[in-house]
Design an enzyme around this catalytic site. Structure first.
Site, mmCIF file in Angstrom:
data_model
loop_
_atom_site.group_PDB
_atom_site.id
_atom_site.type_symbol
_atom_site.label_atom_id
_atom_site.label_comp_id
_atom_site.label_asym_id
_atom_site.label_seq_id
_atom_site.Cartn_x
_atom_site.Cartn_y
_atom_site.Cartn_z
ATOM 1 N N GLU A 128 0.840 -1.216 0.000
ATOM 2 C CA GLU A 128 0.000 0.000 0.000
ATOM 3 C C GLU A 128 0.868 1.256 0.000
ATOM 4 O O GLU A 128 0.536 2.256 -0.662
ATOM 5 C CB GLU A 128 -0.916 -0.031 1.234
ATOM 6 C CG GLU A 128 -1.760 1.202 1.484
ATOM 7 C CD GLU A 128 -2.988 1.282 0.599
ATOM 8 O OE1 GLU A 128 -2.818 1.335 -0.624
ATOM 9 O OE2 GLU A 128 -4.109 1.321 1.135
ATOM 10 N N THR A 181 -3.887 9.141 -4.305
ATOM 11 C CA THR A 181 -3.903 9.297 -2.849
ATOM 12 C C THR A 181 -2.769 10.211 -2.397
ATOM 13 O O THR A 181 -2.957 11.074 -1.527
ATOM 14 C CB THR A 181 -3.781 7.912 -2.173
ATOM 15 O OG1 THR A 181 -4.927 7.155 -2.535
ATOM 16 C CG2 THR A 181 -3.724 8.028 -0.665
HETATM 17 N N1 HSE Z 1 -6.723 7.240 4.795
HETATM 18 C C1 HSE Z 1 -6.249 7.278 3.434
HETATM 19 C C2 HSE Z 1 -6.397 8.686 2.932
HETATM 20 C C3 HSE Z 1 -7.062 6.344 2.593
HETATM 21 O O1 HSE Z 1 -7.504 9.230 3.040
HETATM 22 O O2 HSE Z 1 -5.433 9.271 2.447
HETATM 23 C C4 HSE Z 1 -6.683 6.331 1.154
HETATM 24 O O3 HSE Z 1 -5.665 5.429 0.900
#
Ligand code: HSE
Length: 306
Positions: A128, A181
């Site tokens: 990830e 992201t």
């Molecule tokens: N918590 C993460 C974000 C989830 O909002 O950046 C997305 O990978």
């Protein structure tokens, strides 16, 4: 057993007030993967169907998490990975997480399950991180454990399973634009005002309590995001219109799914979830932007063998 086929589910991270720690698992959307033992040592990605992703193990999210597990075992064989990708990368419903958990879950099964779910999440975090440029597990944990999960700490990794009220459904719209992201994280402030933090952790605590006590009214009053949504919603075309449409159609709450562009709502009952789908479909059809909509029960099982 030398080969296994798995379903790796999509997930919704953050759930409005739980940035980077809360997530839930979807039922109706996910990737499929085949993991196979081979005489050739190492990890080899042999097939990717659906989206254009790298075959080089070190550049592929599923490959990186698989390598993290492979480095922790001592075997005289290797693994091949086939990825049948249904979740579009950059969609906000845990595309990279599904890949990251799929490889390690499948390998673990073929090895006779030497690792527990938390350890699988540890390996998957490495994959990830390749996609999002930081280590977080709020999509990974619900994909592996199912239901709602709370990532209490990353180091050491501690995951809490939160109960799922029986009548809870999600309706999610995925506008077909890509938001990375890493970029959606880069626009967030490094510090937040104390007053916003107080509102946020009150809502977060209330939401977790509401999930434990099947209190739909409290879920409704807790699903607010005072910290992240004001920044990220600007990246999502027609976010405000979609959110208000979802709420007007009866959703308990609505917000950005993960880092977007998908927008999720939680609803009490399938009928309301379908009403929300119909209402949003109508509004978004007029924007000219292509989109998918999913109605899903909360998936309490998580990743599974098929
Ligand atoms: N918590 C993460 C974000 C989830 O909002 O950046 C997305 O990978």
């Amino acid at each position: 057993m030398n080969e296994i086929k798995i379903f790796s589910p999509a997930t919704v991270a953050n759930v409005s007030c739980g940035f980077d720690v809360l997530g839930f698992c979807l039922d109706s959307v996910g990737d499929e993967m085949v993991i196979r033992k081979t005489d050739k040592k190492g990890i080899h990605i042999t097939k990717i169907v659906g989206f254009d992703l790298p075959y080089e193990t070190e550049l592929n999210v599923a490959g990186v998490s698989a390598l993290a597990m492979y480095d922790a075992i001592d075997v005289d064989f290797g693994f091949e990975i086939e990825i049948y990708k249904n979740i579009k990368p950059g969609s906000g419903i845990g595309s990279s997480a599904a890949s990251a958990v799929g490889s390690v879950f499948g390998m673990n099964e073929l090895l006779g399950n030497p690792f527990n779910k938390t350890q699988l999440t540890e390996f998957a975090i490495k994959g990830e991180a390749l996609a999002s440029k930081c280590e977080h597990a709020d999509n990974l944990a619900p994909a592996i454990f199912g239901g709602f999960t709370l990532v209490k700490t990353i180091a050491p990794l501690e995951i809490l399973e939160i109960p799922t009220p029986q009548d809870l459904y999600a309706t999610i719209i995925h506008p077909q634009i890509e938001i990375k992201t890493s970029e959606a994280r880069a626009i967030l402030p490094k510090e937040i005002p104390l007053n916003d933090a107080i509102i946020q952790w009150a809502n977060f605590g209330s939401l977790v309590h509401a999930l434990h006590t099947n209190n739909y009214n409290l879920i409704e009053r807790s699903l607010h995001d005072h910290v992240v949504e004001p920044y990220r919603s600007k990246l999502i075309p027609h976010f405000d219109a979609v959110k208000s449409t979802m709420l007007n159609a009866g959703a308990l709450g609505a917000g950005i799914s993960g880092s977007g562009p998908s927008i999720f709502s939680l609803c009490k009952g399938l009928k309301v979830a379908k009403n929300v789908k119909d209402a949003v479909e109508k509004v978004y059809s007029e924007t000219g932007i292509k989109f998918d909509i999913h109605v899903s029960k909360i998936n309490k099982e998580g990743i599974k063998i098929i």
